[in-house]
Design a protein around this motif. Sequence first.
Motif, PDB file in Angstrom:
ATOM      1  N   SER A  96       0.813  -1.234   0.000  1.00 34.88           N
ATOM      2  CA  SER A  96       0.000   0.000   0.000  1.00 34.88           C
ATOM      3  C   SER A  96       0.842   1.279   0.000  1.00 34.88           C
ATOM      4  N   PRO A  97       1.609   1.483  -1.055  1.00 33.46           N
ATOM      5  CA  PRO A  97       2.478   2.663  -1.106  1.00 33.46           C
ATOM      6  C   PRO A  97       1.666   3.955  -1.270  1.00 33.46           C
ATOM      7  N   MET A  98       2.135   5.038  -0.654  1.00 37.23           N
ATOM      8  CA  MET A  98       1.500   6.348  -0.810  1.00 37.23           C
ATOM      9  C   MET A  98       2.599   7.366  -1.095  1.00 37.23           C
ATOM     10  N   ILE A  99       2.485   8.034  -2.245  1.00 31.45           N
ATOM     11  CA  ILE A  99       3.515   9.018  -2.609  1.00 31.45           C
ATOM     12  C   ILE A  99       3.173  10.373  -2.005  1.00 31.45           C
ATOM     13  N   SER A 100       4.170  11.046  -1.442  1.00 31.38           N
ATOM     14  CA  SER A 100       3.968  12.404  -0.929  1.00 31.38           C
ATOM     15  C   SER A 100       4.922  13.361  -1.622  1.00 31.38           C
ATOM     16  N   PHE A 101       4.452  14.563  -1.860  1.00 31.61           N
ATOM     17  CA  PHE A 101       5.342  15.600  -2.377  1.00 31.61           C
ATOM     18  C   PHE A 101       5.309  16.774  -1.421  1.00 31.61           C
ATOM     19  N   ALA A 102       6.231  16.801  -0.498  1.00 37.60           N
ATOM     20  CA  ALA A 102       6.318  17.985   0.357  1.00 37.60           C
ATOM     21  C   ALA A 102       7.407  18.848  -0.258  1.00 37.60           C
ATOM     22  N   GLU A 103       8.421  19.205   0.493  1.00 36.61           N
ATOM     23  CA  GLU A 103       9.577  19.887  -0.082  1.00 36.61           C
ATOM     24  C   GLU A 103      10.220  18.945  -1.100  1.00 36.61           C
ATOM     25  N   HIS A 104       9.932  17.666  -0.979  1.00 40.14           N
ATOM     26  CA  HIS A 104      10.721  16.589  -1.543  1.00 40.14           C
ATOM     27  C   HIS A 104       9.793  15.390  -1.747  1.00 40.14           C
ATOM     28  N   PRO A 105       9.893  14.681  -2.873  1.00 39.91           N
ATOM     29  CA  PRO A 105       9.020  13.508  -3.023  1.00 39.91           C
ATOM     30  C   PRO A 105       9.513  12.332  -2.180  1.00 39.91           C
ATOM     31  N   TYR A 106       8.609  11.594  -1.585  1.00 38.48           N
ATOM     32  CA  TYR A 106       8.980  10.369  -0.866  1.00 38.48           C
ATOM     33  C   TYR A 106       7.799   9.412  -0.850  1.00 38.48           C
ATOM     34  N   LEU A 107       8.067   8.195  -0.373  1.00 36.23           N
ATOM     35  CA  LEU A 107       7.082   7.126  -0.443  1.00 36.23           C
ATOM     36  C   LEU A 107       6.846   6.565   0.953  1.00 36.23           C
ATOM     37  N   THR A 108       5.586   6.309   1.290  1.00 40.11           N
ATOM     38  CA  THR A 108       5.301   5.664   2.573  1.00 40.11           C
ATOM     39  C   THR A 108       4.667   4.304   2.316  1.00 40.11           C
ATOM     40  N   ILE A 109       5.194   3.274   2.984  1.00 37.31           N
ATOM     41  CA  ILE A 109       4.604   1.931   2.846  1.00 37.31           C
ATOM     42  C   ILE A 109       4.381   1.324   4.227  1.00 37.31           C
ATOM     43  N   LYS A 110       3.592   0.268   4.271  1.00 33.02           N
ATOM     44  CA  LYS A 110       3.390  -0.475   5.524  1.00 33.02           C
ATOM     45  C   LYS A 110       3.986  -1.869   5.324  1.00 33.02           C
ATOM     46  N   LYS A 111       4.799  -2.302   6.278  1.00 29.31           N
ATOM     47  CA  LYS A 111       5.283  -3.688   6.207  1.00 29.31           C
ATOM     48  C   LYS A 111       5.471  -4.203   7.620  1.00 29.31           C
ATOM     49  N   ASP A 112       5.001  -5.428   7.851  1.00 26.97           N
ATOM     50  CA  ASP A 112       5.028  -6.006   9.183  1.00 26.97           C
ATOM     51  C   ASP A 112       4.355  -5.006  10.135  1.00 26.97           C
ATOM     52  N   MET A 113       5.004  -4.645  11.235  1.00 25.27           N
ATOM     53  CA  MET A 113       4.390  -3.680  12.149  1.00 25.27           C
ATOM     54  C   MET A 113       4.867  -2.254  11.877  1.00 25.27           C
ATOM     55  N   LEU A 128      29.272  21.137   3.486  1.00 29.09           N
ATOM     56  CA  LEU A 128      28.500  21.578   2.325  1.00 29.09           C
ATOM     57  C   LEU A 128      27.119  22.023   2.773  1.00 29.09           C
ATOM     58  N   ARG A 129      26.601  23.093   2.182  1.00 27.29           N
ATOM     59  CA  ARG A 129      25.227  23.506   2.479  1.00 27.29           C
ATOM     60  C   ARG A 129      24.285  22.455   1.913  1.00 27.29           C
ATOM     61  N   PRO A 130      23.387  21.925   2.715  1.00 31.33           N
ATOM     62  CA  PRO A 130      22.472  20.899   2.213  1.00 31.33           C
ATOM     63  C   PRO A 130      21.500  21.511   1.210  1.00 31.33           C
ATOM     64  N   ARG A 131      21.107  20.712   0.244  1.00 35.06           N
ATOM     65  CA  ARG A 131      20.203  21.209  -0.771  1.00 35.06           C
ATOM     66  C   ARG A 131      18.751  21.192  -0.270  1.00 35.06           C
ATOM     67  N   THR A 132      18.386  20.156   0.414  1.00 35.21           N
ATOM     68  CA  THR A 132      17.043  20.098   1.000  1.00 35.21           C
ATOM     69  C   THR A 132      17.157  19.578   2.425  1.00 35.21           C
ATOM     70  N   ALA A 133      16.064  19.691   3.153  1.00 36.34           N
ATOM     71  CA  ALA A 133      16.064  19.296   4.563  1.00 36.34           C
ATOM     72  C   ALA A 133      16.473  17.838   4.734  1.00 36.34           C
ATOM     73  N   VAL A 134      16.008  16.963   3.837  1.00 27.81           N
ATOM     74  CA  VAL A 134      16.285  15.542   4.047  1.00 27.81           C
ATOM     75  C   VAL A 134      17.760  15.212   3.862  1.00 27.81           C
ATOM     76  N   ASP A 135      18.480  16.025   3.081  1.00 26.54           N
ATOM     77  CA  ASP A 135      19.902  15.739   2.872  1.00 26.54           C
ATOM     78  C   ASP A 135      20.692  15.824   4.169  1.00 26.54           C
ATOM     79  N   ARG A 136      20.131  16.534   5.152  1.00 26.13           N
ATOM     80  CA  ARG A 136      20.834  16.673   6.428  1.00 26.13           C
ATOM     81  C   ARG A 136      20.668  15.446   7.324  1.00 26.13           C
ATOM     82  N   THR A 137      19.645  14.651   7.037  1.00 29.73           N
ATOM     83  CA  THR A 137      19.279  13.576   7.961  1.00 29.73           C
ATOM     84  C   THR A 137      20.453  12.671   8.351  1.00 29.73           C
ATOM     85  N   PRO A 138      21.259  12.214   7.387  1.00 30.55           N
ATOM     86  CA  PRO A 138      22.393  11.361   7.789  1.00 30.55           C
ATOM     87  C   PRO A 138      23.327  12.056   8.779  1.00 30.55           C
ATOM     88  N   LEU A 139      23.473  13.368   8.640  1.00 25.00           N
ATOM     89  CA  LEU A 139      24.335  14.096   9.575  1.00 25.00           C
ATOM     90  C   LEU A 139      23.723  14.121  10.972  1.00 25.00           C
TER      91      LEU A 139
END
Lengths: 478, 478
Positions: A96-113, A128-139
């Motif tokens: 049951s994937p659901m695509i979202s487009f906020a600042e950035h496109p991403y996908l939400t799915i349900k699996k197991d719990m 480096l200056r991040p390009r979008t908010a999600v690029d910072r996440t690994p940091l």
Amino acid sequence: MTLMEPEIKILKWIKPNSEDKEKALATFEEIRKRIEKALAGSFGSYEVMLEGSMAKDTWLKNDPEMDVFIVFSEELNKERLKEIVEKLSETLKDLSPMISFAEHPYLTIKKDMFSIDIVPAIKMGVNLRPRTAVDRTPLHTEYVLKNTDERLRDEIRVAKAFMKGIGVYGAEIKVGGFSGYLVELLVIKYGGFRELLEATKDWKQPVSISLEGDGKKLKDLRERYPKSSMLLPDPADPTRNVSAALTRKKLGEFVLASWLYLEHPSLYYFSNKLEEMLVNEIGNLPLEFYAGNAVVVDIKLQSPIHPEVLWGELKKSSASIKNLLERHGFGVIRCDEWSDERSCAAIACLMEEKLLGPMNLVLGPPFHLRENAAEFIEKYQKAPMSGPWLEEDGRLRSLTIRKKLSPAQIIEDSLDEVLGVDLKKGSVRVYRLSQTDRTSNYELHRWLKLFLMGKPKWLLPLYFQSALGEPREEDLFS
Amino acid sequence: MTLMEPEIKILKWIKPNSEDKEKALATFEEIRKRIEKALAGSFGSYEVMLEGSMAKDTWLKNDPEMDVFIVFSEELNKERLKEIVEKLSETLKDLSPMISFAEHPYLTIKKDMFSIDIVPAIKMGVNLRPRTAVDRTPLHTEYVLKNTDERLRDEIRVAKAFMKGIGVYGAEIKVGGFSGYLVELLVIKYGGFRELLEATKDWKQPVSISLEGDGKKLKDLRERYPKSSMLLPDPADPTRNVSAALTRKKLGEFVLASWLYLEHPSLYYFSNKLEEMLVNEIGNLPLEFYAGNAVVVDIKLQSPIHPEVLWGELKKSSASIKNLLERHGFGVIRCDEWSDERSCAAIACLMEEKLLGPMNLVLGPPFHLRENAAEFIEKYQKAPMSGPWLEEDGRLRSLTIRKKLSPAQIIEDSLDEVLGVDLKKGSVRVYRLSQTDRTSNYELHRWLKLFLMGKPKWLLPLYFQSALGEPREEDLFS
């Protein structure tokens, strides 16, 4: 400080054990493989990584959200990212994937719990200056892992459970509260859960928190975010305010709940079941007393709206309706918004009056503004009502007859002006709530009860403490 | 400029002819002789003088007030002055004498068509500081006579009639308007009636008027009278503001009426009969529409109260009642006061609502004021009503149930707090006005009608101009 009771009890309910962690990793591995298979060959070099609270080991087992990042080593434009997300949605359509487009496109799915966000991102270095908010996440993941040990991560889990319990957790527009990362940084800053709660006693507005004691960064941040109720520079990008989404209301609710908790710590603060308990004991509350004073704008959405857009429109529309009713002369007690985020949404307002009286005092200009005064006199002296007259403050006044006396009528006639563009597309009913009214929508009906009761989540622990005393753990968490 | 129509017509009705003046002088002579006889031998040297508008030749024949001063050439203390007034009251008891003690004791009698004030005063030179306000009166007479000719005195008479017509004439507390002397100085300053009306177009607040172009005096005066809406140094004593008693409301009413008059001059502005005409045509106004929204505090006075004290208490009590009702949640449209200055007084308030609803929104402290917030939460969370909750502005709120919903009940329970000390001594009834209510007091009943209509005197000329067109002189003045 180490955790005390009742936090130690709580930890048992929220901390994933090794079995939980193995399950999570197994699910991640399976998803990773399916992603790699889907993208094979066509999309350059990338790495699929576990991110967010699972990577940071700060997740709660009773609310298992997984963030899977696909980190590309080269620049990709938005079109390309969208293509990737669509490709994955196709491949994972059994989940049951659901695509979202906020600042950035991403996908939400349900699996197991698990509820799993799959997010394409671009690799970046610390400098480096991040390009979008999600690029910072690994940091962010890196920073939290580097600055916590297991004890502190337990404190973070307790803090998150507390914030969930009192309704201030989550940076999404619906809540306007504390993001997971913000909670992590706050616990790191103060050294523990209770320490964070204690610290709120010294918080002045705007709350300014520096992790590295750099006053300059805070000053710059205050200029960039002049309206923020809290300022906390992101260690991964000091020009960004980690608490930008935190509203003053949620800040205040957290502060008040912290004080109440420190005075009388209780398991209630960590439970998500208090609203349910409240609805069940509703017989004790004089709801019929309120009902006639509430008006509901009940919207069947034309099509699903992305939650950030939906809640943004709901909150804005709600403020417009409050303003509209006040301009017409109502004493508005409070307005609130609800949605199932699928097909239904609602705005409700509670007022001091059921109906307005027909007499309306109109405040005119001061007498010395000649043209305005002449216009006002000209306009009102012909009316068969009393006035215009002058009061001691030097301003003209007059009486008019109000034509619209019912809140439902007033709102109905201004729907086009007060409702957001996507809400307007739906089918809208406006009605006064009465005790006998029963919307066929069970969820909405339940929310309307909670709305009328007006006992916010941050207050419910205190409410139940005085009504019922301390609870059994099983009643609150199982 | 000389007078134009309709002022020339008006002059016929208000300017005393030689026969009127002879009558006045004959009356004065008779009174003078009786005073001299009464005081013979016992009270040192004095002179009985005609003062006020008759001495200045600025009186109106349809409102003939006479001021008789007994000017002593030596200092007399208050006890002695009182003795004199009592002695005269005894001697003149065939003329229904009434003793007043304001700043200064004096006697009012009726003789022929005249209302006569008999005032003991101390002689003073221009350069001596006057001991009391009345000691300046002879200097005022001198100044006006020196600075006017007959033409200008006619302009003064027209200005006085205009101010009487629109309800702004008289410095007594009941009116808070323009004293006779103030009107005289204003007409002298601007050179005529229409010139005065034109001048109001440039008046800024506070209106600062200097007769002798001395800015220093005005500056000093502004410091001494920081709250005055108009500043005009008395030529007989520049430290005194001639317009100290003028309220901002009456200033504004005069300014508005001046503009309206200049646009459409009309005889209506000079008539005292417009309220009577309005009451007679009341059938056209939807009074029953208002009545239920008005509350009356109906007072039978225990004993007569000096008008200045009575109106002072009435105005203060009225403001307190307005404030009380607003604090309880009413939208107060306006309050007003009435008295026959003998045995009855009343305060009436008109409100937007007939009754309050039982729901009451209580505004609490901002969340960051820890002790106040804790107290507020403690107080309201136990109530079976909704709240407390926090709003976006960071302030706590809660709901309570209002116990007092009727304005009459609210006022009745606070009479001791809101009524002046002399009013309280009377027998007080508080009731809601209904169309069927008929107070047995005809004058009060008539005033209540006018109160509900809410058409102030300054507006009535415009009202009748548009309703009836120009009137016959006889209907307005005979």
